[in-house]
Design a protein around this motif. Structure first.
Motif, PDB file in Angstrom:
ATOM      1  N   ILE A 170     -10.900  11.469  47.223  1.00  0.00           N
ATOM      2  CA  ILE A 170     -11.122  10.936  45.688  1.00  0.00           C
ATOM      3  C   ILE A 170      -9.672  10.347  45.234  1.00  0.00           C
ATOM      4  CG2 ILE A 170     -11.699  11.367  43.194  1.00  0.00           C
ATOM      5  CD1 ILE A 170     -13.944  13.116  44.446  1.00  0.00           C
ATOM      6  N   THR A 171      -8.650  11.499  45.296  1.00  0.00           N
ATOM      7  CA  THR A 171      -7.113  10.949  44.958  1.00  0.00           C
ATOM      8  C   THR A 171      -6.459  10.107  45.905  1.00  0.00           C
ATOM      9  OG1 THR A 171      -6.758  13.451  44.592  1.00  0.00           O
ATOM     10  CG2 THR A 171      -4.877  11.986  44.585  1.00  0.00           C
ATOM     11  N   MET A 172      -6.988   9.788  47.193  1.00  0.00           N
ATOM     12  CA  MET A 172      -6.478   8.805  47.699  1.00  0.00           C
ATOM     13  C   MET A 172      -7.176   7.316  47.451  1.00  0.00           C
ATOM     14  SD  MET A 172      -6.382   8.581  51.985  1.00  0.00           S
ATOM     15  CE  MET A 172      -5.275  10.096  52.174  1.00  0.00           C
ATOM     16  N   LEU A 173      -8.466   7.674  46.836  1.00  0.00           N
ATOM     17  CA  LEU A 173      -8.965   6.445  46.519  1.00  0.00           C
ATOM     18  C   LEU A 173      -8.316   5.731  45.293  1.00  0.00           C
ATOM     19  CD1 LEU A 173     -12.986   7.144  47.123  1.00  0.00           C
ATOM     20  CD2 LEU A 173     -11.378   5.712  48.303  1.00  0.00           C
ATOM     21  N   MET A 174      -7.880   6.747  44.376  1.00  0.00           N
ATOM     22  CA  MET A 174      -7.120   6.318  42.980  1.00  0.00           C
ATOM     23  C   MET A 174      -6.031   5.828  43.597  1.00  0.00           C
ATOM     24  SD  MET A 174      -7.877   9.792  40.856  1.00  0.00           S
ATOM     25  CE  MET A 174      -9.200  10.315  40.588  1.00  0.00           C
ATOM     26  N   LEU A 175      -5.012   6.394  44.569  1.00  0.00           N
ATOM     27  CA  LEU A 175      -3.942   5.557  44.935  1.00  0.00           C
ATOM     28  C   LEU A 175      -4.215   4.336  45.541  1.00  0.00           C
ATOM     29  CD1 LEU A 175      -0.848   5.948  45.886  1.00  0.00           C
ATOM     30  CD2 LEU A 175      -1.725   6.947  48.013  1.00  0.00           C
ATOM     31  N   ALA A 176      -5.235   3.785  46.129  1.00  0.00           N
ATOM     32  CA  ALA A 176      -5.516   2.621  46.594  1.00  0.00           C
ATOM     33  C   ALA A 176      -5.632   1.762  45.441  1.00  0.00           C
ATOM     34  CB  ALA A 176      -6.649   2.663  47.643  1.00  0.00           C
ATOM     35  N   ALA A 177      -6.506   2.270  44.623  1.00  0.00           N
ATOM     36  CA  ALA A 177      -6.630   1.654  43.346  1.00  0.00           C
ATOM     37  C   ALA A 177      -5.513   1.180  42.595  1.00  0.00           C
ATOM     38  CB  ALA A 177      -7.573   2.266  42.250  1.00  0.00           C
ATOM     39  N   ARG A 178      -4.449   1.994  42.427  1.00  0.00           N
ATOM     40  CA  ARG A 178      -3.169   1.677  41.762  1.00  0.00           C
ATOM     41  C   ARG A 178      -2.331   0.601  42.671  1.00  0.00           C
ATOM     42  NH1 ARG A 178      -0.132   7.055  38.955  1.00  0.00           N
ATOM     43  NH2 ARG A 178      -1.941   7.454  37.614  1.00  0.00           N
TER      44      ARG A 178
END
Length: 503
Positions: A170-178
């Motif tokens: 989930i954190t990695m998905l947030m990184l991709a969004a940023r």
């Protein structure tokens, strides 16, 4: 989200690696230690090198070590991996908060407090994942017929690994969004405080363009203060500045901002939108602002924080962050463990599903706290009144929790603690970057957050020791901690509601 995830998995990790109650708190201490170093490092870095790089790097570090932690082969290797994970998590608060605030006009500063609602959503998400994953993927529970069931931890107790891996994804998905969607430039306030005038102009032009406007800037549009102090720039930057000024830029059309309008808009933008009145002399205002920025360039951020202007505020803010962390961590981190060992006369022992269901309700109760905080800070209570009310309310709720006589009372009082403590954290999170100037904001928030993490390092270990002596002792410490926080809040010299910001 990560703190909740680690707290939820604590009993499962304890069983997996056969760790005693006295030492299991070290796992959370390792996470808080990393968060401490991350807060100080990334906070100072953001003041000296900018907000943009930490905005991405903190999530990259967190997701990378989050995935590795799910494959830990021993208790101590898990502690080391959580330390590095915490280094990334700890940098999020001082850098993201400063970056977000510096793009907000004054009338929208309440959104920084509202943004903390995502902390609550993260806690809820971790609790939901725990409720779904852990009961069916942990060691068998004791029963009347089999009080000590056998368990192959390598194959039956893998739920904590799945949970940590899921949160990391989930954190990695947030990184991709940023990285791909929420691309933010460096803040104009930071660039201006570092005399990077050409980059400031480019960012302001881009902001105007995004908002459907066109800004025309040439040499004559630069304030006198910038031209007068350009000699203070390093030779390379001065040359870049001169070259930049020779390049023609987009001309404003009939719908574009005229020169006076742009200068007034950019001045108000740089001041966070605090100036609701028309400046008497735009050049004079800008010259004064730049003069103050140049005067602080040669001074260390910590030295500025200990100047007469900020000394009392920074000491009280440090105390607020520290004792809030002690009080909340004492209660929050070991709550799942506490719930598993809690029993009431005439009531059946709770199952794992019961424990994680109650913890999920506890987490859900915190969500409206963040929403309510963003409303209350704009009322007559202001920031200080809202923080004081929530701190003393948390202390009272914990007193009720320590005297519980049924599981229903326990659930209601713990939910009240979650609501009020989340409300308190939401306002602290917004008040701290709001009360300090741009030149010291990252250092102030980073150091305050770092001291909170130091308290978080010690609290789980002390809580584990106190738990072995008497289960109610950590609750008493939390009651005292929240009371001290309330007193410190009342002593704060500045109420930031309606107060002009001095950037």
């Amino acid at each position: 989200m990560w703190l909740q995830a680690v707290a939820i998995t604590l009993p499962r990790v304890q069983r997996h690696f056969d760790v005693s109650n006295q030492w299991i708190g070290i796992l959370c201490s390792a996470l808080f230690t990393g968060m401490t170093f991350g807060s100080f490092f990334w906070g100072t870095y953001s003041d000296s090198r900018g907000r943009k790089i930490p905005y991405t790097m903190t999530l990259l570090i967190t997701s990378f070590f989050g995935i590795l932690s799910s494959f830990a082969f021993s208790f101590w290797s898990l502690c080391v991996l959580l330390f590095f994970l915490g280094f990334g998590v700890g940098g999020n608060m001082p850098t993201d908060g400063a970056l977000y605030l510096e793009f907000l006009p004054k009338e929208y500063h309440y959104l920084l407090t509202f943004m903390s609602v995502f902390f609550s959503f993260g806690a809820v998400l971790a609790s939901v994942l725990g409720y779904i994953i852990l009961p069916s993927t942990s060691c068998p529970e004791p029963s009347i017929t089999d009080p000590n069931p056998a368990c192959d931890v390598a194959t039956q107790n893998i739920g904590w690994r799945i949970l940590l891996f899921s949160v990391a994804v989930i954190t990695m998905l947030m990184l991709a969004a940023r990285s791909l969607w929420l691309k933010l430039p460096e803040t104009p306030k930071y660039l201006l405080s570092k005399d990077r005038i050409n980059e400031t102009i480019i960012v302001l032009q881009d902001i105007a363009r995004i908002n459907g406007e066109t800004v025309s800037i040439d040499r004559s549009d630069l304030p006198n203060g910038v031209q007068r102090d350009k000699s203070r720039l390093p030779p390379t930057e001065a040359a870049e500045e001169e070259a930049f000024l020779q390049v023609p830029h987009a001309e404003g059309g009939e719908e574009g901002l005229t020169h006076p309008q742009h200068r007034r808009w950019s001045s108000e933008y740089q001041n966070g939108g605090y100036n609701d009145h028309e400046p008497e002399d735009d050049d004079a205002v800008t010259d004064k602002m730049l003069s103050e920025l140049y005067d602080t360039r040669s001074r260390n951020s910590l030295a500025i924080l200990f100047s007469p202007k900020w000394r009392r505020t920074i000491i009280l803010v440090w105390c607020i962050w520290t004792f809030t962390s002690v009080a909340f961590t004492m209660f929050n981190v070991l709550l799942p463990k506490y719930l598993e060992t809690l029993g009431f006369e005439g009531e059946a022992a709770p199952t794992l599903k019961d424990v994680y269901w109650e913890y999920m309700i506890y987490s859900l109760a915190g969500v409206p706290g963040s929403v309510m905080a963003s409303y209350m800070i704009e009322t007559r209570l202001g920031r200080k009144g809202t923080m004081a009310l929530s701190a003393f309310g948390s202390s009272l709720s914990l007193m009720i929790f320590s005297a519980i006589e049924s599981r229903v009372t326990m659930l209601l009082s713990s939910s009240a603690v979650s609501f009020l403590a989340t409300l308190l954290y939401a306002v602290i999170y917004g008040y701290t970057p709001e009360v300090f100037d741009t030149s010291v904001r990252g250092t102030a928030v980073g150091s305050a957050s770092g001291l909170g993490r130091v308290a978080g390092i010690v609290s789980p270990v002390i809580s584990g020791i106190l738990l072995t002596i008497r289960p109610v002792l950590p609750l008493y410490v939390s009651v005292v901690g929240f009371s001290i926080v309330g007193i410190c809040i009342l002593l704060l010299p500045y109420e930031t509601r309606g107060r002009p910001q001095e950037d």
